[in-house]
Motif scaffolding. Structure first.
Motif, PDB file in Angstrom:
ATOM      1  N   THR A   1       0.877 -23.670  47.845  1.00  0.00           N
ATOM      2  CA  THR A   1       0.726 -23.002  46.540  1.00  0.00           C
ATOM      3  C   THR A   1       2.063 -22.341  46.254  1.00  0.00           C
ATOM      4  OG1 THR A   1      -0.113 -21.041  47.673  1.00  0.00           O
ATOM      5  CG2 THR A   1      -1.745 -22.453  46.658  1.00  0.00           C
ATOM      6  N   MET A   2       2.449 -22.343  44.974  1.00  0.00           N
ATOM      7  CA  MET A   2       3.717 -21.696  44.649  1.00  0.00           C
ATOM      8  C   MET A   2       3.568 -20.855  43.401  1.00  0.00           C
ATOM      9  SD  MET A   2       6.071 -24.760  43.135  1.00  0.00           S
ATOM     10  CE  MET A   2       5.570 -26.138  44.128  1.00  0.00           C
ATOM     11  N   GLU A   3       4.417 -19.838  43.298  1.00  0.00           N
ATOM     12  CA  GLU A   3       4.422 -19.008  42.089  1.00  0.00           C
ATOM     13  C   GLU A   3       5.835 -18.503  41.864  1.00  0.00           C
ATOM     14  OE1 GLU A   3       2.562 -15.268  42.287  1.00  0.00           O
ATOM     15  OE2 GLU A   3       2.861 -15.040  44.421  1.00  0.00           O
ATOM     16  N   PHE A   4       6.129 -18.174  40.620  1.00  0.00           N
ATOM     17  CA  PHE A   4       7.457 -17.689  40.256  1.00  0.00           C
ATOM     18  C   PHE A   4       7.715 -16.351  40.944  1.00  0.00           C
ATOM     19  CE2 PHE A   4       9.888 -14.978  37.258  1.00  0.00           C
ATOM     20  CZ  PHE A   4      11.119 -15.616  37.405  1.00  0.00           C
ATOM     21  N   SER A   5       8.922 -16.196  41.496  1.00  0.00           N
ATOM     22  CA  SER A   5       9.281 -14.927  42.137  1.00  0.00           C
ATOM     23  C   SER A   5      10.304 -14.178  41.275  1.00  0.00           C
ATOM     24  CB  SER A   5       9.855 -15.199  43.526  1.00  0.00           C
ATOM     25  OG  SER A   5      10.525 -14.060  44.017  1.00  0.00           O
ATOM     26  N   HIS A   6      11.480 -14.782  41.089  1.00  0.00           N
ATOM     27  CA  HIS A   6      12.526 -14.110  40.311  1.00  0.00           C
ATOM     28  C   HIS A   6      13.609 -15.137  39.968  1.00  0.00           C
ATOM     29  CE1 HIS A   6      14.089 -14.245  44.398  1.00  0.00           C
ATOM     30  NE2 HIS A   6      15.292 -14.047  43.925  1.00  0.00           N
TER      31      HIS A   6
ATOM     32  N   VAL B   1      -1.557 -19.767  39.484  1.00  0.00           N
ATOM     33  CA  VAL B   1      -0.368 -19.048  39.044  1.00  0.00           C
ATOM     34  C   VAL B   1       0.147 -19.499  37.672  1.00  0.00           C
ATOM     35  CG1 VAL B   1       1.080 -20.629  40.347  1.00  0.00           C
ATOM     36  CG2 VAL B   1       1.964 -18.414  39.703  1.00  0.00           C
ATOM     37  N   ASP B   2      -0.067 -20.768  37.311  1.00  0.00           N
ATOM     38  CA  ASP B   2       0.437 -21.247  36.022  1.00  0.00           C
ATOM     39  C   ASP B   2      -0.235 -20.515  34.855  1.00  0.00           C
ATOM     40  OD1 ASP B   2       1.856 -22.949  37.553  1.00  0.00           O
ATOM     41  OD2 ASP B   2       1.274 -24.785  36.531  1.00  0.00           O
ATOM     42  N   PHE B   3      -1.375 -19.880  35.135  1.00  0.00           N
ATOM     43  CA  PHE B   3      -2.098 -19.188  34.051  1.00  0.00           C
ATOM     44  C   PHE B   3      -2.045 -17.677  34.250  1.00  0.00           C
ATOM     45  CE2 PHE B   3      -3.795 -23.371  34.924  1.00  0.00           C
ATOM     46  CZ  PHE B   3      -3.356 -23.996  33.768  1.00  0.00           C
ATOM     47  N   THR B   4      -0.916 -17.229  34.784  1.00  0.00           N
ATOM     48  CA  THR B   4      -0.740 -15.815  35.095  1.00  0.00           C
ATOM     49  C   THR B   4      -0.866 -14.937  33.843  1.00  0.00           C
ATOM     50  OG1 THR B   4       0.736 -14.252  36.179  1.00  0.00           O
ATOM     51  CG2 THR B   4       1.797 -15.951  34.909  1.00  0.00           C
ATOM     52  N   ALA B   5      -0.531 -15.488  32.676  1.00  0.00           N
ATOM     53  CA  ALA B   5      -0.621 -14.699  31.436  1.00  0.00           C
ATOM     54  C   ALA B   5      -2.058 -14.296  31.163  1.00  0.00           C
ATOM     55  CB  ALA B   5      -0.100 -15.506  30.260  1.00  0.00           C
ATOM     56  N   GLU B   6      -3.004 -15.178  31.528  1.00  0.00           N
ATOM     57  CA  GLU B   6      -4.418 -14.861  31.300  1.00  0.00           C
ATOM     58  C   GLU B   6      -4.822 -13.631  32.105  1.00  0.00           C
ATOM     59  OE1 GLU B   6      -6.726 -16.167  29.325  1.00  0.00           O
ATOM     60  OE2 GLU B   6      -5.459 -17.693  28.469  1.00  0.00           O
ATOM     61  N   VAL B   7      -4.290 -13.537  33.335  1.00  0.00           N
ATOM     62  CA  VAL B   7      -4.624 -12.386  34.187  1.00  0.00           C
ATOM     63  C   VAL B   7      -3.959 -11.143  33.619  1.00  0.00           C
ATOM     64  CG1 VAL B   7      -4.596 -11.475  36.542  1.00  0.00           C
ATOM     65  CG2 VAL B   7      -4.717 -13.943  36.179  1.00  0.00           C
ATOM     66  N   GLU B   8      -2.679 -11.305  33.244  1.00  0.00           N
ATOM     67  CA  GLU B   8      -1.888 -10.183  32.728  1.00  0.00           C
ATOM     68  C   GLU B   8      -2.581  -9.548  31.524  1.00  0.00           C
ATOM     69  OE1 GLU B   8       1.728  -8.036  33.078  1.00  0.00           O
ATOM     70  OE2 GLU B   8       1.418  -9.865  34.186  1.00  0.00           O
ATOM     71  N   ARG B   9      -2.983 -10.397  30.548  1.00  0.00           N
ATOM     72  CA  ARG B   9      -3.558  -9.848  29.320  1.00  0.00           C
ATOM     73  C   ARG B   9      -4.938  -9.263  29.571  1.00  0.00           C
ATOM     74  NH1 ARG B   9      -3.328 -14.405  25.268  1.00  0.00           N
ATOM     75  NH2 ARG B   9      -3.642 -16.295  26.434  1.00  0.00           N
TER      76      ARG B   9
ATOM     77  N   GLN C   1      10.574 -36.000  31.656  1.00  0.00           N
ATOM     78  CA  GLN C   1      10.487 -35.417  33.002  1.00  0.00           C
ATOM     79  C   GLN C   1      10.575 -33.894  32.907  1.00  0.00           C
ATOM     80  OE1 GLN C   1      10.060 -36.868  36.110  1.00  0.00           O
ATOM     81  NE2 GLN C   1       9.509 -38.593  34.815  1.00  0.00           N
ATOM     82  N   PRO C   2       9.837 -33.169  33.778  1.00  0.00           N
ATOM     83  CA  PRO C   2       9.968 -31.702  33.764  1.00  0.00           C
ATOM     84  C   PRO C   2      11.403 -31.282  34.108  1.00  0.00           C
ATOM     85  CG  PRO C   2       8.120 -32.400  35.147  1.00  0.00           C
ATOM     86  CD  PRO C   2       8.885 -33.630  34.781  1.00  0.00           C
TER      87      PRO C   2
ATOM     88  N   MET D   1       4.779 -22.244  32.458  1.00  0.00           N
ATOM     89  CA  MET D   1       4.876 -21.586  33.758  1.00  0.00           C
ATOM     90  C   MET D   1       4.853 -22.553  34.939  1.00  0.00           C
ATOM     91  SD  MET D   1       5.292 -18.605  32.736  1.00  0.00           S
ATOM     92  CE  MET D   1       5.453 -17.830  34.336  1.00  0.00           C
ATOM     93  N   GLY D   2       4.577 -23.831  34.686  1.00  0.00           N
ATOM     94  CA  GLY D   2       4.525 -24.768  35.805  1.00  0.00           C
ATOM     95  C   GLY D   2       4.093 -26.138  35.312  1.00  0.00           C
ATOM     96  N   GLU D   3       4.138 -27.127  36.223  1.00  0.00           N
ATOM     97  CA  GLU D   3       3.798 -28.497  35.833  1.00  0.00           C
ATOM     98  C   GLU D   3       2.343 -28.590  35.371  1.00  0.00           C
ATOM     99  OE1 GLU D   3       5.733 -31.850  38.152  1.00  0.00           O
ATOM    100  OE2 GLU D   3       6.152 -30.186  39.517  1.00  0.00           O
ATOM    101  N   LEU D   4       1.437 -27.913  36.092  1.00  0.00           N
ATOM    102  CA  LEU D   4       0.015 -27.959  35.731  1.00  0.00           C
ATOM    103  C   LEU D   4      -0.207 -27.345  34.343  1.00  0.00           C
ATOM    104  CD1 LEU D   4      -2.985 -28.491  36.494  1.00  0.00           C
ATOM    105  CD2 LEU D   4      -3.045 -26.185  37.423  1.00  0.00           C
TER     106      LEU D   4
END
Length: 720
Positions: free
Chosen positions: A696-701, A98-106, A489-490, A465-468
C-alpha cells in the motif's frame, strides 16, 4: 424560524467511521445500520451488497470511494430498548484507500467524533496513521475499535501495542477479548467487570455473565491500568486513586468522557463485526464518550468582507444560521446535491441563504436527509445536523452558507495537491462536448481532482491522487456521462521551488495614446519556512499563509495604495502556475512585498498584477530554482524469505527503507520511494514474491529531485 426539533442537541452524535483500507469499516457500518434498525438485512462487502457502498465501482472493487452519510437512532443497551433514551446518529462512512484521502479530510472537518477501526491482524497500518493525523489536525475526539479478532493471526495485544507506539500513548483498553481467532467468544467490560456474549439473530441478544475464572487476574490488572491512565488525565480521579478511595463506575465514565472530548484519552474496544461480536458496546461508547455538538467549542470564522474581523457561532438553534458545504455529488435523479453541516441556527426548505464566497443569495430548493443513496425530504434542519440541499447552482465545496444579515465565512477545507497526471482525449466529436461537462462536474465534486489544458500542446490533462483515483474518474465518465476517451500513460506531477533568497524590482510601464499603465514593486522571494500550526495561527494580520505560499504586505507610508495589494497577490499566485526551471508549478514560496511606487493617473490593478507576476518569474530564476518530486510512503507485506529481494528492489528504485516489523507470519517493510519509480510496482512485486506480496502506498511529501535526474526531466520536457 419556527419548528421544533425531534432530538435535543445533547442527544445528537455526528461521527465518522475511519480506518485503513480493508480494516472492516464498511462491515462495521453495516452492523451499525442493522442494530439501529435502519436495515433489516446485513449487506456484506465481499458479496458486493453493502448498503453504504452504493456506487457500481465500489461494489465491483469491494472498497469505499465516496463517503456516504446516514442518519440512524440508537438506544444504549442499558436502557433495554426504551425509546425515551434514544440518540440520533449522523454517521459518515469514509473511504480507507489513500487515493480518496480528500473524502476523509472533508468528513473529519465537519464531524464531532470518530470511531477508528483497526485490523486485528495488522494493527496500525500506513493509512491508519494518515487518518489519525488528519483527525489530530481537526482535533476530532476518537474511540478505537480493534476489529477482525476472529481472523487467523489476530492479536488484540499486538494491535493495541501498535496503537500505543505508532499513534498515541494515551490509548487504553476498555475491554479484553474472551478468546481470539476462531476461539473468539465475547468481551470483558473493564468498567462493569462483566463478560458480554453476543447471541441470537446476528448477535443482537447480549448475555452478561461473570468473568471466566481463568481471565479474572488479567481483567483486574487491566482495570488497574485503565484507572491509572484515566487518573493521568483527570485530577479528581487522581486524588481518589492516590488516597485509595473507591472510584464509582459513574465517576470513571464521566472522567473518560471529559478526557476523550479533550483529546487526552483514547478508549480502545475490540471484537469482530463480521462475526457480530461486540459492535453494540461501541455504539454505547459513542453515546457515552464522544461529544454532542454542544460539547465542542464554538466554530470560528471571519467576516466575508473583512478578514480581520473574527466571528464565532455556538451550536444553538437561536444563533444566526451558519453551515459549511463539505461535499458535492451529482445525482442522476435530482441533479446536484450539496452536503452541508449546520453549525448554528436553522434552515427552512424554500428559504434564501447567503453564500459567503460568492456574496450572493440563493434559494434552497429541497432539503434531504440521506441514508446512503436513499433520501428523506425534510422541511427544516437544525444546528448540529448534516443534510443535503438540492438546487444550489453556484455552490462549491468549502463554501459557507449563512444568514445575509449576519454573514460569516467559516475556515475552508484545505485539500492535498494532486501527485499524478495523465493526458485524456475524447474519442469522437460528440464525446468532446460531453467530456467538458463531465470533467467540470467531477472536479466540482472532488477537490483533489484537477483538469487543465497544456498551453503548449493544447491537450487536456487530468490530475489526481493516484492511479486508482484517475481510473475511477475515467470509469465514472464512461458510465455516468457516456463519454468514451483515450487515456495516456500516467505522469508524475512534478513541482518547482526556490532554494535561496532573491531581491527583485519590477516596473511595468506602458505609454499608449490615452491613459498609460504603471505598476512598480520591490519584493524579496525566498523558500517558505517550515512552521507549526501554532506559529501559523499567530502570524500577524499583514501575512497570508497557505500550505504552499506566504504573502507578507510590508508596504509602509502608502508607497503602494492598499487597493492594489489584492491585485499584486493575484499576480503572484498566477505566476506560480508556471515554473521557471521546467515549466512545472512553483510551490513553497514566501514573498515579502516591501516597497514600490504608483502613478496618480496611470496606475491600475492590471498594471500591478502584471508587475508582480513578472517580478516573481524573474526572482524565481535568481533564487536557485530546483525540481521537486512526490515521495510516497510504501508498506510492503512479504514472506520473510523474500525480504532481501524486496529491499534490494526498493533500493534500486531510489527508496529508503525506514523500518521492518512482524505482521503475524509475514514481515512488513516501510520505506519512502519517489512516485516516479513506482509505476507498475504491484506487478513487479507479484513476480518477485510469487504472488504472495502486497503493498500500500500514500503520498508523504515533495522532495528535491537529484541533479542528474532533474536534468533528464528538463531535457525531455523542454528539449534543452
Amino acid at each position: 424560524m419556527s419548528g421544533t426539533r425531534d432530538y435535543p442537541l445533547e442527544k445528537v452524535r455526528n461521527f465518522g467511521i475511519i480506518a485503513h483500507i480493508d480494516a472492516g469499516k464498511t462491515t462495521v457500518t453495516e452492523r451499525v445500520l442493522f442494530y439501529t434498525g435502519v436495515s433489516h438485512k446485513i449487506g456484506e462487502v465481499h458479496e458486493g451488497e453493502a448498503v453504504m457502498d452504493w456506487m457500481e465501482q465500489e461494489r465491483e472493487r469491494g472498497i469505499t470511494i465516496t463517503s456516504a452519510a446516514t442518519t440512524c437512532f440508537w438506544v444504549p443497551t442499558q436502557h433495554d430498548g426504551d425509546k425515551a433514551h434514544s440518540y440520533r446518529f449522523n454517521i459518515i462512512d469514509t473511504p480507507g484507500h489513500v487515493d480518496f484521502t480528500a473524502e476523509v479530510e472533508r468528513s473529519l472537518k465537519v464531524l464531532d467524533g470518530g470511531v477508528v477501526v483497526f485490523d486485528g491482524v495488522a494493527g496500525v497500518e500506513p493509512q491508519s496513521e494518515t487518518v489519525w493525523r488528519q483527525a489530530d489536525k481537526y482535533n476530532v475526539p476518537r474511540i478505537c475499535f480493534i476489529n477482525k479478532l476472529d481472523r487467523t493471526g489476530a492479536s488484540f495485544e499486538r494491535s493495541f501495542q501498535s496503537i500505543l507506539s505508532r499513534l498515541t500513548p494515551h490509548a487504553f483498553r476498555m475491554q479484553l477479548p474472551i478468546g481470539e481467532e476462531d476461539q473468539l467468544k465475547g468481551v470483558i467490560d473493564l468498567i462493569t467487570m462483566r463478560a458480554y456474549y453476543f447471541e441470537g439473530d446476528m448477535g443482537s441478544v447480549i448475555r452478561k455473565d461473570d468473568i471466566p475464572e481463568s481471565m479474572q487476574a488479567d481483567a483486574e490488572k487491566m482495570r488497574g491500568e485503565m484507572i491509572e491512565k484515566v487518573a493521568d488525565a483527570d485530577d479528581t480521579i487522581a486524588e481518589k486513586y492516590l488516597a485509595g478511595e473507591n472510584i464509582s463506575d459513574e465517576d470513571l465514565q464521566q472522567a473518560i468522557r471529559a478526557g476523550t472530548i479533550a483529546n487526552r484519552l483514547f478508549p480502545v474496544f475490540t471484537g469482530s463485526a463480521l462475526k457480530n461480536t461486540a459492535v453494540q458496546p461501541v455504539l454505547d461508547a459513542v453515546v457515552a464518550y464522544l461529544p454532542a455538538p454542544t460539547d465542542i467549542p464554538p466554530i470560528h470564522g471571519t467576516h466575508p468582507k473583512d478578514e480581520s474581523v473574527d466571528l464565532e457561532r455556538k451550536a444553538s438553534d437561536e444563533e444566526p444560521f451558519s453551515a459549511l458545504i463539505f461535499k458535492l455529488q451529482t445525482d442522476p435523479f435530482v441533479g446536484q446535491l450539496a452536503f452541508f453541516r449546520v453549525y448554528s441556527g436553522t434552515l427552512n426548505a424554500g428559504s434564501y441563504i447567503y453564500n459567503a464566497r460568492t456574496q450572493t443569495k440563493e434559494r434552497i430548493g429541497r432539503i434531504v436527509r440521506l441514508h446512503a443513496n436513499d433520501r428523506e425530504e425534510v422541511k427544516i434542519v437544525y444546528a448540529g445536523e448534516i443534510a443535503a440541499a438540492v438546487g444550489l447552482k453556484e455552490a462549491k465545496t468549502s463554501d459557507t452558507l449563512c444568514d445575509e444579515k449576519e454573514p460569516i465565512e467559516l475556515e475552508k477545507i484545505v485539500f492535498p495537491e494532486p501527485v499524478i497526471q495523465l493526458r485524456i482525449e475524447p474519442k469522437t466529436k460528440a464525446d468532446q462536448e460531453k467530456m467538458g461537462v463531465a470533467l467540470s462536474k467531477l472536479s466540482d465534486e472532488d477537490p483533489t481532482f484537477r483538469v487543465y489544458s497544456d498551453s503548449e500542446t493544447a491537450e487536456t490533462i487530468i490530475a489526481g491522487m493516484g492511479e486508482l483515483h484517475l481510473d475511477i474518474i475515467v470509469d465514472r465518465m464512461k458510465r455516468e456521462f457516456n463519454v468514451e476517451a483515450d487515456v495516456g500513460q500516467p505522469q508524475v506531477a512534478y513541482r518547482e521551488t526556490v532554494r535561496k533568497e532573491a531581491d527583485i524590482e519590477e516596473k511595468y510601464i506602458r505609454q499608449t495614446g490615452g491613459r498609460g499603465q504603471y505598476g512598480h514593486v520591490k519584493m524579496k522571494i525566498r523558500p517558505l519556512p517550515e512552521m507549526t500550526d501554532e506559529e501559523i495561527a499567530n502570524l500577524p494580520k499583514n501575512v497570508k499563509h497557505t500550505p504552499t505560499f506566504m504573502f507578507t504586505n510590508n508596504i509602509k507610508g502608502g508607497a503602494i495604495p492598499q487597493e492594489y495589494i489584492p491585485a499584486i497577490e493575484k499576480g503572484l499566485k498566477e505566476a506560480m502556475d508556471k515554473g521557471v526551471y521546467a515549466g512545472y508549478p512553483l510551490v513553497n514560496i514566501s514573498v515579502d512585498l516591501y516597497d514600490g511606487s504608483y502613478h496618480e493617473v496611470d496606475s491600475s490593478e492590471i498594471a500591478f498584477k502584471i508587475a508582480a507576476s513578472q517580478a516573481l518569474q524573474a526572482g524565481a530564476k535568481q533564487a536557485n530554482p530546483v525540481l521537486l518530486e512526490p515521495m510516497m510512503n510504501i508498506e510492503v507485506i512479504v514472506p520473510e524469505e523474500k525480504m532481501g529481494d524486496v529491499n534490494g528492489d526498493l533500493s534500486s528504485r531510489r527508496g529508503q527503507v525506514e523500518g521492518m516489523e512482524d505482521r503475524g507470519m509475514l514481515k512488513a517493510v516501510r520505506a519512502k520511494v519517489p512516485l516516479a519509480e513506482l509505476f507498475g510496482y504491484t506487478t513487479n512485486l507479484r513476480s518477485i514474491t510469487g504472488g504472495r506480496g502486497t503493498s500500500t502506498m500514500e503520498f508523504s511529501h515533495y522532495a528535491e529531485v537529484p541533479q542528474n535526474i532533474a536534468e533528464e526531466i528538463v531535457k525531455k520536457r523542454t528539449g534543452k
